[in-house]
Design a protein around this motif. Structure first.
Motif, short mmCIF file in Angstrom:
data_model
loop_
_atom_site.label_atom_id
_atom_site.label_comp_id
_atom_site.label_asym_id
_atom_site.label_seq_id
_atom_site.Cartn_x
_atom_site.Cartn_y
_atom_site.Cartn_z
N UNK A 141 -26.91 -21.51 -128.54
CA UNK A 141 -26.24 -22.32 -127.51
C UNK A 141 -27.29 -22.82 -126.54
N UNK A 142 -27.39 -24.15 -126.44
CA UNK A 142 -28.48 -24.76 -125.71
C UNK A 142 -28.31 -24.71 -124.20
N UNK A 143 -27.05 -24.68 -123.71
CA UNK A 143 -26.83 -24.73 -122.27
C UNK A 143 -27.31 -23.50 -121.54
N UNK A 144 -27.37 -22.35 -122.24
CA UNK A 144 -27.82 -21.12 -121.62
C UNK A 144 -28.98 -20.48 -122.38
N UNK A 145 -29.56 -21.22 -123.33
CA UNK A 145 -30.73 -20.74 -124.08
C UNK A 145 -30.50 -19.35 -124.69
N UNK A 146 -29.45 -19.28 -125.49
CA UNK A 146 -29.09 -18.01 -126.13
C UNK A 146 -29.04 -18.14 -127.64
N UNK A 147 -29.40 -17.05 -128.32
CA UNK A 147 -29.18 -16.92 -129.75
C UNK A 147 -28.18 -15.78 -129.93
N UNK A 148 -27.07 -16.07 -130.58
CA UNK A 148 -26.00 -15.09 -130.79
C UNK A 148 -26.04 -14.60 -132.23
N UNK A 149 -25.53 -13.38 -132.44
CA UNK A 149 -25.37 -12.92 -133.81
C UNK A 149 -23.99 -12.30 -133.98
N UNK A 150 -23.32 -12.80 -135.01
CA UNK A 150 -21.98 -12.34 -135.33
C UNK A 150 -22.06 -11.46 -136.57
N UNK A 151 -21.66 -10.20 -136.41
CA UNK A 151 -21.59 -9.25 -137.52
C UNK A 151 -20.26 -9.49 -138.23
N UNK A 152 -20.34 -10.12 -139.39
CA UNK A 152 -19.12 -10.56 -140.07
C UNK A 152 -18.29 -9.41 -140.60
N UNK A 153 -18.93 -8.32 -141.00
CA UNK A 153 -18.18 -7.18 -141.53
C UNK A 153 -17.45 -6.44 -140.42
N UNK A 154 -18.16 -6.18 -139.32
CA UNK A 154 -17.57 -5.44 -138.20
C UNK A 154 -16.74 -6.34 -137.29
N UNK A 155 -16.89 -7.66 -137.42
CA UNK A 155 -16.26 -8.64 -136.54
C UNK A 155 -16.59 -8.35 -135.08
#
Length: 385
Positions: free
Chosen positions: A268-282
């Motif tokens: 997300x460019x507006x707050x300079x973040x890299x997110x990670x979504x754990x698909x198995x654990x949701x």
């Protein structure tokens, strides 16, 4: 207490309190990446192409906007953006979007097993501002329109089959896509300041003509469990897709998106973040946040993202100091390369050749700062496998 330290304590600790220790799974909720020594060492002086690389790496120019790709009759498109690589016998293909409006579309370059260019051609025409996209497990390219009520187009990297508009994937300001073959969904980002994170669940995996568009919901904070809700009107005719479901998680300008090994990373460019979504654990957490970095921030203007088999995440900058930074599996972030003399541009389309030995990317506006000045590069060297 220093501001960044305080923020780290508030964000990480606050989320733990909100969601309860039983929901945390040790290393799965590690603190966001911090600056450190990268796996390839310091950047050297700029080479003849203006690229600063670690020792052992070299660059070459593959294509320039408005000029014919070497040895072919295809004129490379303006404003090259998101890209991906595809195996092609003993060689490979690099696909690249064109982020102009109108007449965006996408093109491709074909390489032999030795890396020589053997062809270049158009694979999508007549669309608008094709920004990023994503590769499917069945070897098509999802090219996304970054315009209000934009579409996703499924294209053939070989340029043989005609592109198909995939209406069921929703009409919104699309940015990137990432396919999850285990859960049989495609994740989608949205490039607005109050964006949502979506997933598309096809009726039949491998066929994107019909299915269900869902949007992510979660409580306050930046880490914790999530749920998914169906978007009632994916066409966006009644209301913008992001405003149809209550309790959606808002993101500040969705950008790049990449899935591998049970995790979907997005920026997300507006707050300079890299997110990670754990698909198995949701569950979701922060992989990088420049407001939580101690000292200087090596990664700003986060944009397109890709990953290697070694687990290294490569994040391109839109702005910053024109770097591609690497985030290692042990949560160290460091510059991998820097483009000098192109401060009015942005880095786009990072993608590795199928064997992982070559990295492709573009400087969207090159030295001129204009969409007609785009330059597409190849970097070779001892990448970690």
């Amino acid at each position: 207490m220093e501001r960044r330290t305080f923020l780290r304590t508030t964000v990480i600790g606050g989320s733990a309190a909100a969601f309860g220790g039983s929901l945390w799974r040790g290393a799965a909720y590690a603190a966001p990446a911090q600056p450190g020594s990268g796996p390839y060492g310091a950047l050297r002086a700029a080479d003849a192409n203006g690229i600063r690389l670690p020792a052992g790496f070299s660059s070459r120019v593959i294509a320039r906007s408005g000029r014919k790709v070497s040895g072919t009759s295809y004129t490379w498109h303006n404003a090259p953006d998101g890209g991906a690589c595809y195996a092609d016998g003993s060689g490979w293909i690099y696909v690249s979007n064109s982020e102009i409006n109108p007449s965006g579309g996408a093109g491709a370059v074909r390489f032999s097993s030795s890396g020589s260019i053997t062809g270049a051609y158009r694979i999508l025409s007549g669309t608008r501002q094709n920004c990023a996209g994503g590769k499917t497990p069945w070897n098509t390219w999802l090219s996304c329109e970054e315009v209000d009520r934009g579409y996703v187009y499924e294209t053939d990297p070989w340029g043989v089959k005609p592109a198909v508009r995939r209406d069921a994937m929703g009409r919104f300001k699309h940015e990137a896509a990432a396919a999850d073959p285990v859960r049989k969904v495609v994740y989608l980002t949205e490039d607005v300041s109050d964006s949502c994170f979506y997933r598309f669940r096809p009726t039949t995996w491998g066929d994107l003509s019909s299915g269900t568009l869902e949007v992510l919901r979660m409580g306050p904070g930046t880490s914790g469990p999530v749920t998914w809700a169906t978007v009632p009107d994916p066409s966006g005719a009644s209301a913008a897709t992001r405003n149809q479901v209550s309790g959606t998680k808002r993101f500040n300008g969705g950008e790049g998106c990449h899935y591998a090994d049970g995790t979907c990373w997005f920026t997300t460019k507006g707050d300079n973040r890299v997110w990670q979504y754990d698909a198995a654990a949701e569950t979701i957490e922060l992989a990088y946040d420049d407001s939580l970095v101690s000292g200087g921030t090596p990664l700003t203007g986060v944009d397109n993202v890709t990953r290697t088999a070694s687990g290294d995440l490569y994040v391109a900058e839109d702005g910053g100091n024109m770097e591609i930074c690497v985030i290692t599996p042990d949560n160290v972030v460091a510059p991998f390369l820097r483009v000098d003399g192109q401060s009015s541009s942005e880095i786009t389309g990072p993608a590795f050749s199928p064997d992982g030995s070559r990295l492709y990317f573009s400087s969207q506006r090159g030295t001129s700062g204009s969409s007609s000045g785009g330059i597409t590069y190849e970097v070779t060297g001892p990448f970690r496998s």
